[in-house]
Design a protein around this motif. Structure first.
Motif, PDB file in Angstrom:
ATOM      1  N   VAL A 124       0.849  -1.192   0.000  1.00  0.00           N
ATOM      2  CA  VAL A 124       0.000   0.000   0.000  1.00  0.00           C
ATOM      3  C   VAL A 124       0.886   1.244   0.000  1.00  0.00           C
ATOM      4  N   SER A 125       0.562   2.178  -0.856  1.00  0.00           N
ATOM      5  CA  SER A 125       1.286   3.444  -0.914  1.00  0.00           C
ATOM      6  C   SER A 125       0.769   4.391   0.160  1.00  0.00           C
ATOM      7  N   TYR A 126       1.441   5.521   0.299  1.00  0.00           N
ATOM      8  CA  TYR A 126       0.920   6.571   1.191  1.00  0.00           C
ATOM      9  C   TYR A 126      -0.473   6.992   0.740  1.00  0.00           C
ATOM     10  N   ASN A 127      -0.662   7.143  -0.566  1.00  0.00           N
ATOM     11  CA  ASN A 127      -1.971   7.548  -1.088  1.00  0.00           C
ATOM     12  C   ASN A 127      -3.055   6.544  -0.701  1.00  0.00           C
ATOM     13  N   ASP A 128      -2.731   5.257  -0.782  1.00  0.00           N
ATOM     14  CA  ASP A 128      -3.683   4.208  -0.420  1.00  0.00           C
ATOM     15  C   ASP A 128      -4.016   4.264   1.069  1.00  0.00           C
ATOM     16  N   ALA A 129      -2.984   4.413   1.894  1.00  0.00           N
ATOM     17  CA  ALA A 129      -3.185   4.474   3.336  1.00  0.00           C
ATOM     18  C   ALA A 129      -4.032   5.681   3.725  1.00  0.00           C
ATOM     19  N   SER A 272      14.608   6.417  15.190  1.00  0.00           N
ATOM     20  CA  SER A 272      15.056   6.397  13.801  1.00  0.00           C
ATOM     21  C   SER A 272      13.882   6.574  12.842  1.00  0.00           C
ATOM     22  N   ARG A 273      14.212   6.920  11.586  1.00  0.00           N
ATOM     23  CA  ARG A 273      13.192   7.265  10.604  1.00  0.00           C
ATOM     24  C   ARG A 273      13.401   6.500   9.305  1.00  0.00           C
ATOM     25  N   GLY A 274      12.310   6.313   8.573  1.00  0.00           N
ATOM     26  CA  GLY A 274      12.352   5.793   7.222  1.00  0.00           C
ATOM     27  C   GLY A 274      11.673   6.782   6.294  1.00  0.00           C
ATOM     28  N   LYS A 275      11.619   6.448   5.015  1.00  0.00           N
ATOM     29  CA  LYS A 275      11.037   7.364   4.035  1.00  0.00           C
ATOM     30  C   LYS A 275      10.566   6.564   2.836  1.00  0.00           C
ATOM     31  N   GLY A 276       9.609   7.122   2.097  1.00  0.00           N
ATOM     32  CA  GLY A 276       9.140   6.445   0.905  1.00  0.00           C
ATOM     33  C   GLY A 276       8.403   7.384  -0.024  1.00  0.00           C
ATOM     34  N   GLU A 277       8.521   7.136  -1.327  1.00  0.00           N
ATOM     35  CA  GLU A 277       7.793   7.914  -2.332  1.00  0.00           C
ATOM     36  C   GLU A 277       6.307   7.613  -2.205  1.00  0.00           C
ATOM     37  N   VAL A 278       5.466   8.631  -2.329  1.00  0.00           N
ATOM     38  CA  VAL A 278       4.069   8.530  -1.900  1.00  0.00           C
ATOM     39  C   VAL A 278       3.202   7.582  -2.718  1.00  0.00           C
ATOM     40  N   SER A 279       3.610   7.221  -3.923  1.00  0.00           N
ATOM     41  CA  SER A 279       2.802   6.301  -4.727  1.00  0.00           C
ATOM     42  C   SER A 279       3.378   4.896  -4.764  1.00  0.00           C
ATOM     43  N   GLY A 286       3.274  -1.182   5.482  1.00  0.00           N
ATOM     44  CA  GLY A 286       1.852  -1.079   5.780  1.00  0.00           C
ATOM     45  C   GLY A 286       1.556   0.221   6.517  1.00  0.00           C
ATOM     46  N   PHE A 287       0.585   0.177   7.425  1.00  0.00           N
ATOM     47  CA  PHE A 287       0.234   1.387   8.172  1.00  0.00           C
ATOM     48  C   PHE A 287      -0.745   1.069   9.281  1.00  0.00           C
ATOM     49  N   ARG A 288      -0.926   2.044  10.179  1.00  0.00           N
ATOM     50  CA  ARG A 288      -2.014   2.027  11.162  1.00  0.00           C
ATOM     51  C   ARG A 288      -2.536   3.448  11.263  1.00  0.00           C
ATOM     52  N   CYS A 289      -3.686   3.606  11.874  1.00  0.00           N
ATOM     53  CA  CYS A 289      -4.345   4.917  11.901  1.00  0.00           C
ATOM     54  C   CYS A 289      -4.457   5.448  13.330  1.00  0.00           C
TER      55      CYS A 289
END
Length: 293
Positions: A124-129, A272-279, A286-289
Motif C-alpha cells: 500500500v502506498s501513502y496515497n492508499d493508506a 530512527s526514521r524511514g522514508k518512501g515515495e508517496v505512490s 503497511g500502516f495504522r491509523c
C-alpha cells in the motif's frame, strides 16, 4: 484503538543524521489502532468503495521515458533474497519489481492473501493508506504521535522495548536474524510478515511498533526536519526533499520491518526514521491509523 496519553518527550536519535537533533516535543493525547491495518480490514474498505490501489494501476509512460511501454505493467517492489552473500551497498540485489504485485498478491501475480486475513496489509502506498484512513474516519499519525506511542512513556532506550536486542532470550519483534539478505534463520518464527499480535504489546497495548512492516506517517520527509520542527504537536515540514532523490515526493515511515537487522537497516532502533515515495509500496510496508478525542 487504544488511548495514547499526551505528554512531553525527547524525540529523535543522535545515531542517525536525519534524526538529529534530539529535541523536546509535546503531543496531545489521541487514539491509535492497536495493530497495523490487516488484509481483512483493507478488503472491507475496497469492497465498500471500489478503491484501486496505486500498485494496481499501470505506470505512466511520461514518468519513465526510457522504459519500453510494454514493460510499464502494474506491479510493485518485492523482497527477493539472493542465494549467496552479496554486497550490502546495492539494495537492487534483493529487491525486484514484480508484475502483478499488489495488496491482494503481495509477492507477485501468483501469490495470494487467502487465509491471511490477520496479516498486515502490504503493498500500500501513502496515497492508499490516506484513502483508507479517510474512509474509516481516522487519519495517519504524525511522526511525533507515532514516536510518543512507541516510546510508551518510558525513559529513552536503544530500542523501543529496552536496551537489549533479545531481552530474556526472546525476540520481542519480527526482524531479520541471520546473514542479511540471503540467509534468514527465522529465530523469531517468521521469514516474512507475521500476523498481527504475534509478539507482545508495549505498555500502551500497541502491537508491532517495531519490525513486521514499516508504517506510513503523515509528515513529509526531509533529513533536516528536526532543525526546524515545532515543539507542540509538530506536523512536519510543508514539503518534502530527499537529496538522494530530489524529484520524488516522500513521506516518513516508522518502525522498521521484518527485513531490519543488526547487519542492515537498523531503523527499528528508537527515534530512527524511514522514508518512501508517496505512490510506491513494498511487501514490507503497511500502516495504522489514529484518531483525535
Amino acid at each position: 484503538m487504544v488511548w495514547i496519553p499526551g505528554g512531553t518527550f525527547e524525540m529523535g536519535s543522535d545515531e542517525f543524521e536525519d534524526s538529529k537533533p534530539v529535541h523536546s516535543v509535546t503531543v496531545n493525547g489521541f487514539w491509535m489502532d492497536e495493530h497495523e491495518v490487516t488484509n481483512a480490514q483493507f478488503a472491507e474498505f475496497v469492497k465498500a468503495t471500489g478503491y484501486i490501489t496505486d500498485a494496481e494501476k499501470p505506470l505512466k509512460p511520461e514518468d519513465y521515458p526510457d522504459v519500453d511501454p510494454e514493460k510499464l505493467k502494474p506491479g510493485s517492489a518485492v523482497f527477493t533474497p539472493p542465494t549467496h552473500p552479496v554486497s550490502l551497498d546495492n539494495p537492487m540485489l534483493w529487491w525486484e519489481y514484480a508484475y502483478g504485485a499488489n495488496w491482494k498478491h503481495p509477492l507477485g501475480a501468483t501469490s495470494t492473501i487467502e487465509g491471511k486475513d490477520n496479516e498486515p496489509v502490504v503493498q500500500v502506498s501513502y496515497n492508499d493508506a490516506q484513502a483508507y484512513a479517510s474512509w474509516a474516519g481516522k487519519r495517519l499519525p504524525t511522526e511525533a504521535e507515532w514516536e510518543i506511542a512507541a516510546r510508551q512513556g518510558k525513559p529513552a532506550t536503544i530500542y523501543y522495548w529496552g536496551d537489549s536486542l533479545k531481552p530474556k532470550g526472546q525476540w520481542p519483534a519480527n526482524i531479520f536474524q541471520g546473514d542479511f539478505p540471503w540467509q534468514n534463520t527465522a529465530e523469531d518464527g517468521f521469514t516474512g510478515v507475521a500476523p498481527v499480535k504475534s509478539f507482545p504489546p508495549n505498555a500502551y497495548g500497541l502491537y508491532d511498533m517495531e519490525g513486521n512492516v514499516w508504517e506510513w506517517c503523515a509528515d513529509f520527509y526531509r533529513p533536516d526536519s528536526y532543525t526546524k520542527n515545532a515543539e507542540i504537536n509538530p506536523k512536519g515540514p510543508s514539503s518534502s526533499f530527499d537529496p538522494e532523490e530530489p524529484g520524488a515526493v516522500k513521506r516518513v515511515q516508522r518502525g522498521g520491518s521484518f527485513l531490519c537487522s543488526d547487519q542492515y537497516c537498523i531503523r527499528y532502533k528508537a527515534g530512527s526514521r524511514g522514508k518512501g515515495e508517496v505512490s510506491s509500496g513494498g511487501n514490507n510496508l503497511g500502516f495504522r491509523c489514529v484518531k483525535d478525542k
